[in-house]
Each structure stands twice: as structure tokens, then as C-alpha cells.
Design a protein around this motif. Structure first.
Motif, short mmCIF file in Angstrom:
data_model
loop_
_atom_site.label_atom_id
_atom_site.label_comp_id
_atom_site.label_asym_id
_atom_site.label_seq_id
_atom_site.Cartn_x
_atom_site.Cartn_y
_atom_site.Cartn_z
N GLN A 156 -19.80 28.22 32.05
CA GLN A 156 -18.47 27.77 32.46
C GLN A 156 -17.40 28.75 31.99
O GLN A 156 -17.32 29.08 30.80
N GLY A 157 -16.60 29.22 32.93
CA GLY A 157 -15.37 29.89 32.57
C GLY A 157 -14.26 28.86 32.50
O GLY A 157 -14.52 27.67 32.31
N GLY A 158 -13.04 29.31 32.68
CA GLY A 158 -11.97 28.32 32.62
C GLY A 158 -10.62 28.89 32.97
O GLY A 158 -10.42 30.11 32.96
N ASN A 159 -9.71 28.00 33.29
CA ASN A 159 -8.33 28.40 33.50
C ASN A 159 -7.77 28.97 32.20
O ASN A 159 -8.15 28.53 31.11
N PHE A 160 -6.86 29.90 32.31
CA PHE A 160 -6.35 30.56 31.11
C PHE A 160 -5.36 29.66 30.39
O PHE A 160 -4.42 29.13 30.99
N PRO A 161 -5.56 29.45 29.10
CA PRO A 161 -4.71 28.52 28.35
C PRO A 161 -3.29 29.03 28.19
O PRO A 161 -3.02 30.23 28.13
N GLY A 162 -2.39 28.08 28.10
CA GLY A 162 -1.04 28.29 27.63
C GLY A 162 -0.85 27.43 26.40
O GLY A 162 -1.82 27.09 25.72
N VAL A 163 0.41 27.06 26.10
CA VAL A 163 0.68 26.23 24.94
C VAL A 163 1.48 25.00 25.35
O VAL A 163 2.54 25.12 25.96
N LEU A 164 0.92 23.83 25.05
CA LEU A 164 1.65 22.57 25.23
C LEU A 164 2.17 22.14 23.87
O LEU A 164 1.41 22.13 22.89
N VAL A 233 2.26 12.88 25.90
CA VAL A 233 2.46 13.13 24.46
C VAL A 233 2.99 14.54 24.17
O VAL A 233 3.18 14.90 23.01
N ALA A 234 3.22 15.34 25.20
CA ALA A 234 3.79 16.68 25.03
C ALA A 234 4.81 16.91 26.13
O ALA A 234 4.57 16.57 27.29
N LYS A 235 5.95 17.52 25.78
CA LYS A 235 7.04 17.65 26.74
C LYS A 235 7.29 19.08 27.20
O LYS A 235 8.13 19.32 28.06
N HIS A 236 6.55 20.05 26.64
CA HIS A 236 6.81 21.46 26.98
C HIS A 236 5.49 22.19 27.25
O HIS A 236 4.47 21.93 26.58
N PHE A 237 5.54 23.09 28.23
CA PHE A 237 4.40 23.97 28.51
C PHE A 237 4.90 25.39 28.66
O PHE A 237 5.85 25.64 29.42
N THR A 238 4.27 26.32 27.95
CA THR A 238 4.60 27.74 28.03
C THR A 238 3.36 28.50 28.49
O THR A 238 2.32 28.44 27.82
N PRO A 239 3.44 29.21 29.60
CA PRO A 239 2.25 29.89 30.14
C PRO A 239 1.95 31.24 29.49
O PRO A 239 1.69 32.22 30.18
N ILE A 240 1.99 31.30 28.14
CA ILE A 240 1.50 32.50 27.48
C ILE A 240 0.00 32.59 27.76
O ILE A 240 -0.71 31.58 27.71
N ARG A 241 -0.46 33.75 28.09
CA ARG A 241 -1.85 33.91 28.56
C ARG A 241 -2.78 34.23 27.39
O ARG A 241 -2.70 35.29 26.79
N PHE A 242 -3.67 33.29 27.08
CA PHE A 242 -4.74 33.53 26.11
C PHE A 242 -5.97 33.99 26.90
O PHE A 242 -6.54 33.20 27.67
N SER A 243 -6.38 35.23 26.72
CA SER A 243 -7.60 35.67 27.38
C SER A 243 -8.77 34.86 26.85
O SER A 243 -8.85 34.60 25.65
N ARG A 244 -9.64 34.46 27.74
CA ARG A 244 -10.78 33.66 27.31
C ARG A 244 -12.01 34.08 28.09
O ARG A 244 -11.92 34.64 29.18
N GLY A 245 -13.16 33.77 27.53
CA GLY A 245 -14.40 34.10 28.20
C GLY A 245 -15.18 32.87 28.60
O GLY A 245 -14.71 31.74 28.44
N ALA A 246 -16.36 33.10 29.12
CA ALA A 246 -17.24 32.01 29.53
C ALA A 246 -18.22 31.70 28.40
O ALA A 246 -18.40 32.47 27.45
N TYR A 247 -18.87 30.56 28.53
CA TYR A 247 -19.89 30.16 27.55
C TYR A 247 -20.86 29.20 28.23
O TYR A 247 -20.52 28.55 29.23
N PRO A 248 -22.09 29.11 27.72
CA PRO A 248 -23.05 28.15 28.31
C PRO A 248 -22.54 26.74 28.07
O PRO A 248 -22.25 26.35 26.94
N ALA A 249 -22.43 25.95 29.14
CA ALA A 249 -21.74 24.66 29.03
C ALA A 249 -22.56 23.47 29.52
O ALA A 249 -22.17 22.33 29.29
#
Length: 364
Positions: A156-164, A233-249
Motif C-alpha cells: 500500500q502506498g498512500g496520499n501524501f500527508p499534510g498537517v491537521l 476535532v480539528a479546524k485547520h489543514f495545511t498541505p505541507i508535503r511529507f514524502s512517504r513510501g509504500a509498505y506491505p499492508a
């Protein structure tokens, strides 16, 4: 009393027939043991409505159809059987035949699997994440060693995280200072450098932690705004891009695998692409839906400055080298794995498909 003793053997025979204990069936009976479907249990910590679970259900339907009913999957949702931090051990030992595994939360024995998810700086898409993982797993035998006793059915890969965040928007790198954030392991040291206080907890515990103010925010992709109800439970989202990889899921225990005849083993192995394609589709749909849901429910979306993103990327890359080097104390050549991941990403450029190395070369 004599009558009772005469009845006992008859009851025993009846029970034996009902339970299949030593019972014989006519050779021409369609429900012979050889034709009976094999029921496999599947366990996930997520509810059936979650995007991950919708992809899981698509895979189940495909496997049952392609096996012509010879395989049946019985799901257990919402953590009924499986935990997040011990899922690999639980699947190995038969708590469920197949399950959603999370090496990034596992406490021990998966040092490379956990670290390598931070080696993908510059990766572009979910498909590329999975392709790079496959290249690395093919080249470096440590991946197989950490997965002993399991047969991987989906990466599984994934959408790139931001910060909530609950109450305070992150508008620049300076704003990380003092924040207590749930984050994946590979981001923790970078966040500490920025003055944040990262914690690593299963995603299923984050909603409660945010609601109670135990944490100030979470590093997560936008799909969680809707799928995990984080907009409540969170009111803000910032799309700072955290590079991420895949892993066996998704994985199956070796003991369950050995229950299958060879043709069904081949079917299960081939079904991996079905599962991964379903995950890709559901993740992309969920990201769009999460963003729209957040806007409709009053969340503020704060852009992140390009200069701060470039600085963050440099910190992330430098930290990946540190994390890779630390694995040497465990007898794992993480530096070579990082170098290969970065070589593949650089060779792909901006449009070419991911290609593994032409030759495996010497294995560390």
C-alpha cells in the motif's frame, strides 16, 4: 439405565456425522469435502465504510468470483480480532488468516520495513510508491526476513500527508514549535528539529486524542478529514508535503497459505494487483472527498510557502540518511536501500515509469 447406555453410541455417531468427524459421504455427492469451499477469515482495525475497507471488499468479491466459490472470505471489522501494533504477530499465529498489517506501528523485528517508508523523497504517485517498494524488496533480502511467516497480498502506498491541527494553523515551519503531533516514525526526528513534540500512536486512537486535547494535531492526508471524521476535532489543514513510501499492508499467514491447493495459491498471489488497484482508486477518491467535506464543514485550508517546503524537503532527506545509517547497528545496510530508492526515483525523472535495476548485483 440400560436404555441410556444404548443411546450413547447413537448420539456419538450423530454428533460425528454432524461435525464431519470420521463421517463418510457418497462419492457422487456434490457437497463432498474436496468440493467444500475454503473459508478464510479477514481482519481489519477499520470499519467496513473506511476507504481501506471498501478496497478490501472489492478484493474479497474478486477472489470469491475468480475462485468460482472455492474460496470464501469472512471479514471481521473494527478491530474485533486484530490490533494495530501487533498485527503481524497476530496474523502469523492465526488470530485471522488474512489481515491488514501495519509494520510502521509494529514494536520490533521490522526495522527496515519501518525505516524504508521514509526513503522515498521526491516520489510522485501512489503507483510509483508501490513500484519502488517492489524493486527494493526484490533486491534486498532483509525485507523477506522481516516478513517471515507471512505472504504479502498487497503493498500500500498512500496520499501524501499534510498537517491537521485543532486550533492553530501551521502557516510556516516556525509554527511547528510547541505542537504535540501524532506522526509516522520516519517524520519524528524532523519534527523535533522544528521544535514539535511528535508521538507515534495507531491512527484509530487519534480522534479521541484530538478530542481530549492530548495532541494538538496529526500528520495525515486529507482523506482522513472525512473517513476518520477529523473535521469534528480539528479546524485547520495545511498541505505541507511529507514524502512517504509504500509498505506491505495486507498479508496471509503461512499456515493458512499451506491450506490452499497450488492453483488457489496462484490465484491469491495474482489477486495482489486487484487489491492494490482498488486501494489506489479508493485513496484518490477519498482525498478529493475529504477536502470537499472539510470545506463544507468549516475547516480552514492554509497554503504552505514554497520556500518553507523546500527547506522541509532538505531536512527530510538529511534525516533519511541518518535513519538509514542507524540501521547498521542492527546489521542492516539501510544506506544501500536508501541509495537504491533515490536512484530509482531520480532515474524515473518526471514522466518515465519506475524501473528496477537491470541487475540485482551483490546483496548486502
Amino acid at each position: 439405565m440400560t436404555r441410556l447406555f444404548r443411546l450413547i453410541p447413537l448420539v456419538a455417531v450423530a454428533l460425528g456425522l454432524g461435525l464431519g468427524l470420521g463421517a463418510c459421504r457418497p462419492a457422487d455427492q456434490s457437497n463432498s469435502p474436496d468440493d467444500a469451499p475454503i473459508t478464510l477469515t479477514y481482519a481489519s482495525p477499520y470499519p467496513p465504510t473506511h476507504p481501506f475497507s471498501r478496497a478490501d471488499i472489492s478484493w474479497m468479491k474478486a477472489v470469491e468470483a475468480q475462485s468460482h466459490g472455492r474460496i470464501r472470505i469472512k471479514p471481521f471489522w473494527g478491530g474485533a480480532l486484530l490490533s494495530s501494533d501487533q498485527s503481524m504477530v497476530e496474523i502469523r499465529h492465526g488470530v485471522a488468516d488474512i489481515g491488514l498489517i501495519t509494520p510502521i506501528y509494529t514494536r520490533g523485528g521490522v526495522h527496515l520495513l519501518r525505516a524504508q517508508s521514509g526513503f522515498y523523497g521526491g516520489v510522485r504517485t501512489i503507483g510509483d510508491q508501490v513500484a519502488i517498494y517492489d524493486c527494493l524488496a526484490q533486491r534486498f533480502p532483509q525485507f523477506d526476513r522481516e516478513l517471515a511467516g507471512l505472504h504479502v497480498l498487497a503493498v500500500q502506498g498512500g496520499n501524501f500527508p499534510g498537517v491537521l491541527t485543532r486550533t492553530r494553523a501551521v502557516r510556516s515551519l516556525v509554527d511547528f514549535k510547541g505542537l504535540r503531533l501524532r506522526a509516522q516514525t520516519d517524520a519524528n526526528d524532523v519534527l523535533r528539529q522544528l521544535g514539535a513534540n511528535p508521538v507515534n500512536m495507531p491512527m484509530g486512537e487519534v480522534y479521541s486524542a484530538l478530542a481530549k486535547g492530548i495532541i494538538d494535531g496529526v500528520v495525515a492526508p486529507a482523506d482522513t478529514i472525512k473517513s476518520l471524521h477529523f473535521s469534528e476535532v480539528a479546524k485547520h489543514f495545511t498541505p505541507i508535503r511529507f514524502s512517504r513510501g509504500a509498505y506491505p499492508a495486507r498479508a496471509m499467514s503461512d499456515r493458512a497459505w499451506r491450506r490452499l491447493p497450488p492453483d488457489l495459491q496462484r490465484l491469491m498471489a495474482a489477486s495482489r494487483r486487484v487489491w492494490e488497484a482498488a486501494l489506489n482508486t479508493e485513496l484518490l477518491k477519498a482525498e478529493d472527498a475529504g477536502t470537499e467535506f472539510g470545506r463544507q464543514n468549516g475547516m480552514a485550508f492554509t497554503p504552505f510557502p514554497a520556500a518553507d517546503q523546500a527547506h522541509f524537503d532538505a531536512l527530510y532527506t538529511a534525516d533519511a540518511k541518518t535513519q538509514a545509517g542507524r540501521l547498521a547497528s542492527l546489521g542492516i545496510d539501510g544506506t544501500s536501500v536508501l541509495a537504491e530508492a533515490q536512484r530509482i526515483i531520480a532515474a524515473a525523472g518526471t514522466s518515465d515509469p519506475i524501473r528496477c535495476a537491470a541487475s540485482k548485483g551483490p546483496k548486502p
